[in-house]
Design a protein around this motif. Structure first.
Motif, PDB file in Angstrom:
ATOM      1  N   GLN A 236      -8.317-119.041  20.578  1.00  0.00           N
ATOM      2  CA  GLN A 236      -8.882-118.014  21.629  1.00  0.00           C
ATOM      3  C   GLN A 236      -9.513-118.876  23.013  1.00  0.00           C
ATOM      4  N   THR A 237      -9.820-119.822  22.810  1.00  0.00           N
ATOM      5  CA  THR A 237     -10.226-120.676  23.957  1.00  0.00           C
ATOM      6  C   THR A 237      -9.134-121.241  24.925  1.00  0.00           C
ATOM      7  N   ALA A 238      -7.871-121.579  24.126  1.00  0.00           N
ATOM      8  CA  ALA A 238      -6.764-121.727  24.745  1.00  0.00           C
ATOM      9  C   ALA A 238      -6.116-120.609  25.507  1.00  0.00           C
ATOM     10  N   LEU A 239      -6.048-119.647  24.858  1.00  0.00           N
ATOM     11  CA  LEU A 239      -5.451-118.034  25.363  1.00  0.00           C
ATOM     12  C   LEU A 239      -6.424-117.813  26.794  1.00  0.00           C
ATOM     13  N   GLY A 240      -7.659-118.185  26.737  1.00  0.00           N
ATOM     14  CA  GLY A 240      -8.526-117.864  28.023  1.00  0.00           C
ATOM     15  C   GLY A 240      -8.106-118.731  28.864  1.00  0.00           C
ATOM     16  N   LEU A 241      -7.928-120.129  28.556  1.00  0.00           N
ATOM     17  CA  LEU A 241      -7.346-121.031  29.663  1.00  0.00           C
ATOM     18  C   LEU A 241      -5.937-120.370  30.250  1.00  0.00           C
ATOM     19  N   ILE A 242      -4.892-120.033  29.703  1.00  0.00           N
ATOM     20  CA  ILE A 242      -3.910-119.501  29.886  1.00  0.00           C
ATOM     21  C   ILE A 242      -4.210-118.463  30.980  1.00  0.00           C
ATOM     22  N   LEU A 243      -4.911-117.244  30.637  1.00  0.00           N
ATOM     23  CA  LEU A 243      -4.989-116.170  31.366  1.00  0.00           C
ATOM     24  C   LEU A 243      -5.803-116.481  32.573  1.00  0.00           C
ATOM     25  N   SER A 244      -6.786-117.432  32.707  1.00  0.00           N
ATOM     26  CA  SER A 244      -7.535-117.622  34.057  1.00  0.00           C
ATOM     27  C   SER A 244      -6.878-118.813  34.922  1.00  0.00           C
ATOM     28  N   THR A 245      -6.001-119.686  34.299  1.00  0.00           N
ATOM     29  CA  THR A 245      -5.339-120.452  35.088  1.00  0.00           C
ATOM     30  C   THR A 245      -3.867-120.676  35.377  1.00  0.00           C
ATOM     31  N   VAL A 246      -3.016-120.026  34.355  1.00  0.00           N
ATOM     32  CA  VAL A 246      -1.622-120.239  34.427  1.00  0.00           C
ATOM     33  C   VAL A 246      -0.912-118.874  35.234  1.00  0.00           C
ATOM     34  N   PRO A 247      -0.238-119.290  36.394  1.00  0.00           N
ATOM     35  CA  PRO A 247       0.573-118.354  37.140  1.00  0.00           C
ATOM     36  C   PRO A 247       1.406-117.383  36.189  1.00  0.00           C
ATOM     37  N   GLN A 248       1.654-116.145  36.786  1.00  0.00           N
ATOM     38  CA  GLN A 248       2.350-115.345  35.742  1.00  0.00           C
ATOM     39  C   GLN A 248       3.878-115.473  36.022  1.00  0.00           C
ATOM     40  N   ASP A 249       4.470-116.193  36.818  1.00  0.00           N
ATOM     41  CA  ASP A 249       5.644-116.452  36.833  1.00  0.00           C
ATOM     42  C   ASP A 249       6.262-117.627  35.926  1.00  0.00           C
ATOM     43  N   LYS A 250       5.121-118.286  35.079  1.00  0.00           N
ATOM     44  CA  LYS A 250       5.598-119.184  34.230  1.00  0.00           C
ATOM     45  C   LYS A 250       6.361-118.535  32.831  1.00  0.00           C
ATOM     46  N   LEU A 251       7.324-118.908  32.207  1.00  0.00           N
ATOM     47  CA  LEU A 251       7.692-118.351  31.006  1.00  0.00           C
ATOM     48  C   LEU A 251       6.927-118.456  29.764  1.00  0.00           C
TER      49      LEU A 251
ATOM     50  N   ILE B  31      -1.125-112.951  16.029  1.00  0.00           N
ATOM     51  CA  ILE B  31       0.120-112.793  16.868  1.00  0.00           C
ATOM     52  C   ILE B  31       0.086-111.776  17.846  1.00  0.00           C
ATOM     53  N   ASP B  32      -0.209-110.335  17.231  1.00  0.00           N
ATOM     54  CA  ASP B  32      -0.277-109.213  17.944  1.00  0.00           C
ATOM     55  C   ASP B  32      -1.185-109.408  19.065  1.00  0.00           C
ATOM     56  N   LEU B  33      -2.417-110.072  18.835  1.00  0.00           N
ATOM     57  CA  LEU B  33      -3.455-110.594  20.094  1.00  0.00           C
ATOM     58  C   LEU B  33      -2.912-111.367  21.178  1.00  0.00           C
ATOM     59  N   LEU B  34      -2.216-112.196  20.926  1.00  0.00           N
ATOM     60  CA  LEU B  34      -1.800-113.296  21.947  1.00  0.00           C
ATOM     61  C   LEU B  34      -0.375-112.549  22.510  1.00  0.00           C
ATOM     62  N   GLU B  35       0.574-111.737  21.885  1.00  0.00           N
ATOM     63  CA  GLU B  35       1.400-110.907  22.733  1.00  0.00           C
ATOM     64  C   GLU B  35       1.035-109.866  23.572  1.00  0.00           C
ATOM     65  N   GLY B  36       0.032-109.363  22.947  1.00  0.00           N
ATOM     66  CA  GLY B  36      -0.640-108.179  23.802  1.00  0.00           C
ATOM     67  C   GLY B  36      -1.407-108.663  25.016  1.00  0.00           C
ATOM     68  N   LYS B  37      -2.338-109.786  24.984  1.00  0.00           N
ATOM     69  CA  LYS B  37      -2.779-110.105  26.186  1.00  0.00           C
ATOM     70  C   LYS B  37      -1.909-110.794  27.126  1.00  0.00           C
ATOM     71  N   LEU B  38      -0.798-111.454  26.661  1.00  0.00           N
ATOM     72  CA  LEU B  38      -0.115-112.113  27.711  1.00  0.00           C
ATOM     73  C   LEU B  38       0.718-110.996  28.224  1.00  0.00           C
ATOM     74  N   LYS B  39       1.202-110.074  27.672  1.00  0.00           N
ATOM     75  CA  LYS B  39       1.891-109.017  28.270  1.00  0.00           C
ATOM     76  C   LYS B  39       1.332-108.102  28.997  1.00  0.00           C
ATOM     77  N   ASP B  40       0.012-107.941  28.718  1.00  0.00           N
ATOM     78  CA  ASP B  40      -0.866-107.149  29.573  1.00  0.00           C
ATOM     79  C   ASP B  40      -1.106-108.106  30.905  1.00  0.00           C
ATOM     80  N   ALA B  41      -1.151-109.078  30.830  1.00  0.00           N
ATOM     81  CA  ALA B  41      -1.399-110.387  32.199  1.00  0.00           C
ATOM     82  C   ALA B  41      -0.021-110.376  32.895  1.00  0.00           C
ATOM     83  N   GLY B  42       1.092-109.743  32.364  1.00  0.00           N
ATOM     84  CA  GLY B  42       2.164-109.886  33.431  1.00  0.00           C
ATOM     85  C   GLY B  42       3.337-110.890  33.122  1.00  0.00           C
TER      86      GLY B  42
END
Length: 572
Positions: A330-345, A359-370
């Motif tokens: 969850q900490t790593a996911l927070g870092l992704i959502l706050s710092t990683v550009p959405q054009d990265k695969l 897995i559903d949580l990770l997929e949903g959060k990343l998909k919602d973030a674009g």
């Protein structure tokens, strides 16, 4: 490889006061990608019997009974003073628990992360632990000159990794480093070149995603005068010592020099998610893209953020514990959502027992973030099988190819040079290579095929490193070469040229029979050859596979072989 012999323990002296106990299995043993060549394995343990007695790296539970029986023939367990652990996992803990019942006086010697893992693996067992941090003054004196020094060599997969050096015998006990999953009677590596394929494959599977840590480990062990390496698996490294050391250095430099990289983040409660991550990493690295593997359970937030900032794409994997992702994920996911550009695969994977909410949580959060996904989210229930691992490897390769394709789009395409046009004039016959090993089957369109020998009849095939079939074409495997007929080749060519999803059945709607070696025969081919791989050579971005022909048949005597003409030497 089928089990041709029962599991046993080979016991031999290897140096002064030092004995090896090689627990041997002649088949694959475990569903982890580094075992996929199915050449069996050895779990190497060592007994140093000076005035004080130390056991180095007891094996996992697959060998618990036969190992302890062999050990008791050579030493009274109540005389053992120390058990030195290169790493700790639940598999090894099963043996340690039984050993403690025989020898409760034992002091365990391990790294600090190893001590934490050991207490977690044996929560209700009283333990005496000596923690080694690798400082120069940390020496375990067994007497008779056997003074042991310790070198922490952590990696994401094995954050507790610890090498041990005996100054008397000049043996470096390397645990996971410099090993190979191959079983035989040979204790040392005489004629070491025959082990090159197995050692390279082992490195590619286990070490390539951790190239930075491998380089650091090599720097740490360099000051020690070493006669031979004593790894946890495979023959001891004496005769190929210099070559393998240099190979690890070169392979690690090659990985770090790649111009594209993927940050692979994961946590793993029982080892299953780590196994999936390893298979994905194998697929990425074989396609020529570097991996920065990070175990979020052992990494600081700054390390994760640095990797995310440098990478061209990322994948994150998690187990599901109590319906949730671990706090570290969850900490790593927070870092992704706050710092990683959405054009990265992006990529998502994980394992679970009864549900897969993490897995559903990770997929949903990343998909919602674009974020755009490089492969469909991978959900594995319980332990991954060899089919699952093949799927994960192909997903990793697809991810890497998507990154490379995006890079090409950004770079202006240059017209073919006269050299490239000239190379393109080399023509080859159009063939389909097919193979099946166990439950895993694959195929590819091939035009870089040539007869190589008369006696025995043999041929070579150039296979791009990122091809899915590449990992099924090692020495000892078999395949069928289906030679296409001119004027009748377009249907098969079109079918096998299309992109396949990871682990997708390549033979749907294709008319096939099965050859005696188990590989599919394409009935629309003009002829076919049943082949056995004898060797392969690394050539730039391809492997050149040499195979001998066992059997063959012409299916259409009137047909001419289809030929592939190219305009440039930079494309097939």
């Amino acid at each position: 490889m089928s089990e041709s012999k029962p599991r046993d323990v080979q016991v031999l002296p290897i140096a002064l006061d030092t004995t090896i106990l090689r627990s041997r299995s002649w088949n694959r043993l475990r569903f982890e990608i580094e075992y996929a060549l199915e050449r069996g394995t050895t779990a190497n343990s060592f007994l140093i019997a000076a005035d004080q007695i130390a056991v180095v790296d007891p094996p996992g539970e697959s060998f618990t009974e036969i190992y302890l029986t062999a050990l008791q023939r050579h030493v009274d367990p109540k005389q053992i003073n120390y058990v030195i652990l290169g790493h700790v996992n639940p598999n090894r803990a099963a043996t340690l628990k039984v050993l403690l019942e025989l020898a409760p006086q034992i002091t365990f010697v391990c790294s600090n992360p190893g001590a934490i893992a050991l207490r977690s693996a044996l929560p209700d067992v009283p333990l005496t632990i000596s923690i080694m941090r690798g400082t120069p003054d940390e020496v375990l004196d067994l007497s008779k000159g056997h003074q042991l020094s310790f070198i922490p060599t952590p990696s994401p997969r094995y954050p507790d990794s610890l090498c041990t050096y005996d100054s008397k015998t000049q043996i470096l006990y390397t645990d996971k480093f410099f090993g190979a999953h191959v079983c035989g009677d040979q204790v040392f590596d005489e004629g070491w070149s025959v082990l090159s394929e197995d050692r390279r494959y082992y490195y590619d599977c286990l070490m390539a995603p951790n190239a930075r840590q491998v380089t650091t480990a090599l720097e740490k062990i360099a000051p020690f005068t070493v006669k031979f390496y004593a790894p946890g698996h495979g023959p001891l490294v004496r005769y190929g010592f210099t070559e393998l050391t240099h190979a690890y250095q070169n392979w690690s430099q090659q990985q770090k020099a790649q111009d594209l990289s993927v940050a692979l983040l994961y946590a793993s409660a029982y080892g299953n998610t780590a196994t999936i991550a390893q298979a994905i990493a194998r697929g990425i690295t074989k396609a020529g893209v570097a991996v920065e593997s990070i175990n979020c359970e052992a990494a600081e937030s700054t390390e994760i953020q640095t990797a995310l900032e440098k990478c061209n794409g990322f994948a994150i994997g998690s187990p599901t514990l109590g319906g949730h992702a671990p706090t570290q994920i969850q900490t790593a996911l927070g870092l992704i959502l706050s710092t990683v550009p959405q054009d990265k695969l992006a990529g998502v994977f994980g394992s679970f027992g009864w549900s897969g909410e993490a897995i559903d949580l990770l997929e949903g959060k990343l998909k919602d973030a674009g974020f755009r996904f490089g492969f469909d989210p991978i959900r594995v229930k319980f332990t991954p099988t060899d089919v699952t691992l093949k799927y994960c490897e192909e997903a990793g390769t697809d991810f890497a190819q998507a990154l490379k394709k995006a890079k090409k789009v950004r770079e202006p395409r240059q017209p073919a040079t006269t050299l490239e046009q000239a190379v393109g004039r080399i023509v080859g016959s159009l063939c389909i290579v097919t193979t099946k090993q166990g439950d895993v089957a694959s195929a590819m369109l091939a035009s870089w095929v040539s007869q190589a020998t008369f006696n025995p009849p043999g041929l070579t095939i150039a296979v791009a490193k990122e091809r899915a079939i590449e990992s099924l074409m090692y020495p000892g495997t078999s395949f069928v070469l289906n030679i296409l007929a001119e004027g009748k080749h377009l249907g098969l060519m079109k079918h096998f040229l299309k992109p396949f999803a990871p682990a997708e059945d390549r033979f749907v709607d294709v008319d096939t029979d099965t050859a005696p070696n188990g590989s599919p025969i394409l009935n629309q081919a003009s002829a076919y050859l049943e082949c056995s791989v004898s060797g392969r050579m690394e050539c730039g971005d391809h492997w050149v596979v040499y195979a001998t022909v066992d059997r063959g048949k012409v299916l259409d005597p009137e047909a001419k072989t289809a030929i592939h003409h190219r305009k440039t030497g930079t494309h097939y």
